[in-house]
Write an enzyme that holds these catalytic residues in place. Structure first.
Site, PDB file in Angstrom:
ATOM      1  N   CYS A  74      -8.119  69.724 -33.626  1.00  0.00           N
ATOM      2  CA  CYS A  74      -7.921  70.613 -34.999  1.00  0.00           C
ATOM      3  C   CYS A  74      -6.366  70.544 -35.805  1.00  0.00           C
ATOM      4  O   CYS A  74      -5.699  70.833 -35.119  1.00  0.00           O
ATOM      5  CB  CYS A  74      -7.909  72.340 -35.681  1.00  0.00           C
ATOM      6  SG  CYS A  74      -9.929  72.838 -34.746  1.00  0.00           S
ATOM      7  N   GLY A 118      -8.565  66.812 -45.388  1.00  0.00           N
ATOM      8  CA  GLY A 118      -8.696  67.485 -46.289  1.00  0.00           C
ATOM      9  C   GLY A 118      -9.433  68.796 -46.468  1.00  0.00           C
ATOM     10  O   GLY A 118     -10.288  69.256 -45.842  1.00  0.00           O
ATOM     11  N   CYS A 160      -4.721  65.644 -47.954  1.00  0.00           N
ATOM     12  CA  CYS A 160      -5.091  66.913 -48.283  1.00  0.00           C
ATOM     13  C   CYS A 160      -3.790  67.639 -49.262  1.00  0.00           C
ATOM     14  O   CYS A 160      -2.929  67.321 -49.204  1.00  0.00           O
ATOM     15  CB  CYS A 160      -5.576  68.036 -47.389  1.00  0.00           C
ATOM     16  SG  CYS A 160      -5.509  69.619 -48.042  1.00  0.00           S
ATOM     17  N   CYS A 188     -17.001  65.873 -36.606  1.00  0.00           N
ATOM     18  CA  CYS A 188     -15.667  66.677 -37.310  1.00  0.00           C
ATOM     19  C   CYS A 188     -15.483  65.601 -38.025  1.00  0.00           C
ATOM     20  O   CYS A 188     -15.029  64.568 -37.811  1.00  0.00           O
ATOM     21  CB  CYS A 188     -15.003  66.969 -36.788  1.00  0.00           C
ATOM     22  SG  CYS A 188     -13.360  67.831 -37.192  1.00  0.00           S
ATOM     23  N   CYS A 224      -0.843  73.209 -46.218  1.00  0.00           N
ATOM     24  CA  CYS A 224      -0.343  74.143 -45.269  1.00  0.00           C
ATOM     25  C   CYS A 224       0.682  74.280 -44.477  1.00  0.00           C
ATOM     26  O   CYS A 224       0.651  72.779 -44.344  1.00  0.00           O
ATOM     27  CB  CYS A 224      -1.591  74.725 -44.474  1.00  0.00           C
ATOM     28  SG  CYS A 224      -3.210  75.427 -45.604  1.00  0.00           S
ATOM     29  N   GLU A 268     -10.009  59.997 -39.994  1.00  0.00           N
ATOM     30  CA  GLU A 268      -9.716  59.516 -39.331  1.00  0.00           C
ATOM     31  C   GLU A 268     -11.829  60.574 -38.880  1.00  0.00           C
ATOM     32  O   GLU A 268     -11.685  61.583 -39.963  1.00  0.00           O
ATOM     33  CB  GLU A 268      -8.851  60.751 -38.647  1.00  0.00           C
ATOM     34  CG  GLU A 268      -7.835  59.690 -38.298  1.00  0.00           C
ATOM     35  CD  GLU A 268      -6.543  60.297 -37.577  1.00  0.00           C
ATOM     36  OE1 GLU A 268      -5.903  59.488 -36.814  1.00  0.00           O
ATOM     37  OE2 GLU A 268      -6.265  61.430 -37.728  1.00  0.00           O
ATOM     38  N   CYS A 305      -0.096  72.663 -40.524  1.00  0.00           N
ATOM     39  CA  CYS A 305      -1.662  70.821 -40.227  1.00  0.00           C
ATOM     40  C   CYS A 305      -1.032  70.136 -40.548  1.00  0.00           C
ATOM     41  O   CYS A 305       0.236  69.825 -41.804  1.00  0.00           O
ATOM     42  CB  CYS A 305      -1.894  71.540 -41.445  1.00  0.00           C
ATOM     43  SG  CYS A 305      -3.245  70.540 -41.679  1.00  0.00           S
ATOM     44  N   ASN A 319      -1.971  73.407 -32.488  1.00  0.00           N
ATOM     45  CA  ASN A 319      -2.466  72.505 -31.621  1.00  0.00           C
ATOM     46  C   ASN A 319      -0.901  71.319 -32.424  1.00  0.00           C
ATOM     47  O   ASN A 319      -0.551  71.488 -33.503  1.00  0.00           O
ATOM     48  CB  ASN A 319      -2.988  71.483 -32.000  1.00  0.00           C
ATOM     49  CG  ASN A 319      -4.696  71.649 -31.515  1.00  0.00           C
ATOM     50  OD1 ASN A 319      -4.655  72.409 -30.528  1.00  0.00           O
ATOM     51  ND2 ASN A 319      -5.314  72.157 -31.998  1.00  0.00           N
TER      52      ASN A 319
HETATM   53  N1  SAH Z   1      -9.004  72.303 -44.982  1.00  0.00           N
HETATM   54  C1  SAH Z   1      -9.936  72.936 -45.020  1.00  0.00           C
HETATM   55  C2  SAH Z   1     -10.555  71.864 -43.005  1.00  0.00           C
HETATM   56  C3  SAH Z   1     -10.451  71.062 -43.231  1.00  0.00           C
HETATM   57  S1  SAH Z   1      -9.085  71.842 -41.386  1.00  0.00           S
HETATM   58  C4  SAH Z   1      -9.396  73.862 -43.605  1.00  0.00           C
HETATM   59  O1  SAH Z   1      -8.199  74.413 -44.070  1.00  0.00           O
HETATM   60  O2  SAH Z   1     -10.346  74.621 -43.447  1.00  0.00           O
HETATM   61  C5  SAH Z   1      -9.735  72.795 -40.129  1.00  0.00           C
HETATM   62  C6  SAH Z   1      -9.401  74.006 -39.488  1.00  0.00           C
HETATM   63  O3  SAH Z   1      -8.233  73.638 -38.385  1.00  0.00           O
HETATM   64  C7  SAH Z   1      -8.326  75.223 -40.318  1.00  0.00           C
HETATM   65  O4  SAH Z   1      -9.152  75.818 -39.674  1.00  0.00           O
HETATM   66  C8  SAH Z   1      -7.006  74.867 -39.859  1.00  0.00           C
HETATM   67  O5  SAH Z   1      -6.440  75.821 -40.422  1.00  0.00           O
HETATM   68  C9  SAH Z   1      -7.239  73.928 -38.837  1.00  0.00           C
HETATM   69  N2  SAH Z   1      -6.053  73.378 -38.539  1.00  0.00           N
HETATM   70  C10 SAH Z   1      -5.454  73.161 -39.160  1.00  0.00           C
HETATM   71  N3  SAH Z   1      -3.165  72.513 -38.779  1.00  0.00           N
HETATM   72  C11 SAH Z   1      -4.274  73.040 -37.364  1.00  0.00           C
HETATM   73  C12 SAH Z   1      -3.684  72.874 -36.396  1.00  0.00           C
HETATM   74  N4  SAH Z   1      -2.285  72.008 -35.863  1.00  0.00           N
HETATM   75  N5  SAH Z   1      -3.726  73.111 -34.628  1.00  0.00           N
HETATM   76  C13 SAH Z   1      -4.942  74.030 -34.890  1.00  0.00           C
HETATM   77  N6  SAH Z   1      -6.157  74.521 -36.012  1.00  0.00           N
HETATM   78  C14 SAH Z   1      -5.462  74.187 -37.147  1.00  0.00           C
HETATM   79 FE1  SF4 Z   2      -4.444  73.199 -44.756  1.00  0.00          FE
HETATM   80 FE2  SF4 Z   2      -6.895  71.869 -44.129  1.00  0.00          FE
HETATM   81 FE3  SF4 Z   2      -5.947  71.058 -45.761  1.00  0.00          FE
HETATM   82 FE4  SF4 Z   2      -4.514  70.654 -43.366  1.00  0.00          FE
HETATM   83  S1  SF4 Z   2      -6.891  70.217 -44.228  1.00  0.00           S
HETATM   84  S2  SF4 Z   2      -3.522  71.528 -45.352  1.00  0.00           S
HETATM   85  S3  SF4 Z   2      -5.554  72.889 -42.857  1.00  0.00           S
HETATM   86  S4  SF4 Z   2      -5.998  73.074 -46.139  1.00  0.00           S
END
Ligand code: SAH
Ligand code: SF4
Length: 367
Positions: free
Chosen positions: A347, A167, A112, A105, A116, A92, A119, A304
């Site tokens: 995000c 990712g 990924c 974005c 986390c 996306e 996410c 979110n």
């Molecule tokens: N993988 C990278 C970049 C993609 S995620 C990273 O983790 O930094 C981009 C941002 O969105 C990161 O700061 C991540 O922690 C945050 N993020 C992930 N899940 C989220 C959610 N459900 N609500 C708000 N931010 C989130």
């Molecule tokens: Fe973690 Fe970023 Fe991967 Fe989501 S996209 S699992 S926040 S590293």
């Protein structure tokens, strides 16, 4: 073997490709302008190229991203594209239009592998790395979309690019960096490196590499917890690169580049948003910033919703209380205003198909 597309080639490689077909060098430059300046979506429409060359080019896809749908939110100002890749994976891309700028974005991987817990993309696991062309083509789509909206100048290009889609960019560093170089190339797309931001989960090797790159791409670091125990619970990567190591790499990055980093901090109700955690975060960051050696600010992100997680979004009072504590400690801090929540484009909500659709889409879905 992945299918290559025209957006996988830089100018030197396109020149070489066309040379091998017996074409003069200027043809490659013409083609490159079509791809990155005119944003021509179809080789058949590159009418200044000889028909023989156009026919040959049509054997090679311009892009391997197949647009499956665009969802529209925020009264048209946020648009989320779902692309299917030749092997069936989906990624996306989100375009956010503001009065004075427009940001794409972009995803760097399908899924990924970092896991986390908060996410949506993390729930998918890693499907595969995207090629540089697949990363580049997302920025091109965003610009084409913008141009179609008539929302920008004659070139219809985006002004900002964030690698914050699906990712972990540093887990796909080489291809990600090729994409950065190609989008930066002043002979083509010409997007300034300072207009690009990469967000990392905290892969120290990637931070070290970025510190030595020639292009000043901005760095954002996902921190999300002030201590190792909680960070490891939320982000398994912390077991490999704990906070002290992450901070040391970040400090070196700042000393070397003199560029400011952002720390991202997703606020989860009752998990990492207590006042004592704000104090711990402030102290951690102050320790790391002796006499201004560390240029940084904190970006607080109200979480979110991702269905199927036992987590909750912090109430607004808790967000402002957390921010106030950081501010009282002299930590520069902003709260990120979210876009596209109703189309799951915010995000951490990017996961493809209906997986993360938490509310019915109220806006029209168009093909
Ligand atoms: N993988 C990278 C970049 C993609 S995620 C990273 O983790 O930094 C981009 C941002 O969105 C990161 O700061 C991540 O922690 C945050 N993020 C992930 N899940 C989220 C959610 N459900 N609500 C708000 N931010 C989130
Ligand atoms: Fe973690 Fe970023 Fe991967 Fe989501 S996209 S699992 S926040 S590293």
């Amino acid at each position: 073997m992945e299918q290559r597309c025209l957006y996988d080639y830089n100018l030197a490689e396109l020149t070489e490709l066309l040379r091998s077909w017996g074409e003069p060098e200027f043809r490659a430059r013409q083609l490159y302008r079509h791809l990155y300046v005119n944003l021509t979506a179809d080789a058949g429409r590159m009418t200044d190229l000889p028909a023989t060359l156009r026919a040959r080019l049509s054997d090679l896809p311009l892009s391997t991203l197949r647009l499956e749908r665009v969802q529209i939110g925020d009264e048209g100002m946020t648009r989320k594209a779902l692309f299917r890749l030749p092997d069936g994976a989906v990624v996306e891309t989100v375009l956010m239009v503001y009065p004075d700028r427009s940001t794409a974005c972009v995803s760097t991987q399908a899924g990924c592998g970092m896991g986390c817990v908060f996410c949506a993309t993390g729930k998918l696991g890693l499907l595969r790395n995207l090629s540089s062309g697949e990363i580049v083509a997302q920025a091109i789509w965003a610009s084409q979309e913008l141009r179609a909206m008539g929302a920008a100048g004659p070139s219809g290009r985006i002004t900002n690019l964030v690698f914050m889609g699906m990712g972990e960019p540093f887990a796909n560093y080489d291809r990600w960096w090729q994409a950065v170089e190609r989008l930066h190339d002043p002979r083509g797309f010409n997007l300034g490196a300072r207009s690009m931001t990469v967000s990392t989960v905290g892969l120290v090797k990637g931070i070290e590499r970025l510190a030595n790159e020639s292009l000043p791409v901005n760095l954002a670091i996902s921190l999300h917890a002030p201590d190792d125990a909680l960070r490891s619970e939320l982000m398994p990567v912390n077991r490999r690169y704990p906070i002290a190591e992450l901070m040391a790499a970040t400090r070196n990055y700042v000393i070397k580049t003199r560029r400011r980093v952002s720390f991202e901090y997703v606020l989860l109700q009752g998990k990492n948003d207590h006042p004592h955690q704000a104090v711990a975060l402030a102290r951690l960051l102050r320790r790391e910033a002796p006499r201004g050696a560390m240029l940084f600010h904190v970006n607080l992100i109200p979480w979110n919703p991702v269905p199927g997680t036992p987590l909750g979004r912090s109430e607004w009072e808790r967000v402002t209380a957390f921010r106030q504590i950081l501010t009282d400690y002299g930590i520069p801090c902003t709260v990120r205003v979210e876009r596209g929540v109703e189309i799951a484009a915010a995000c951490g909500q990017l996961a493809g198909q209906q997986v993360v659709m938490v509310e019915p889409v109220s806006q029209p879905v168009r093909e």
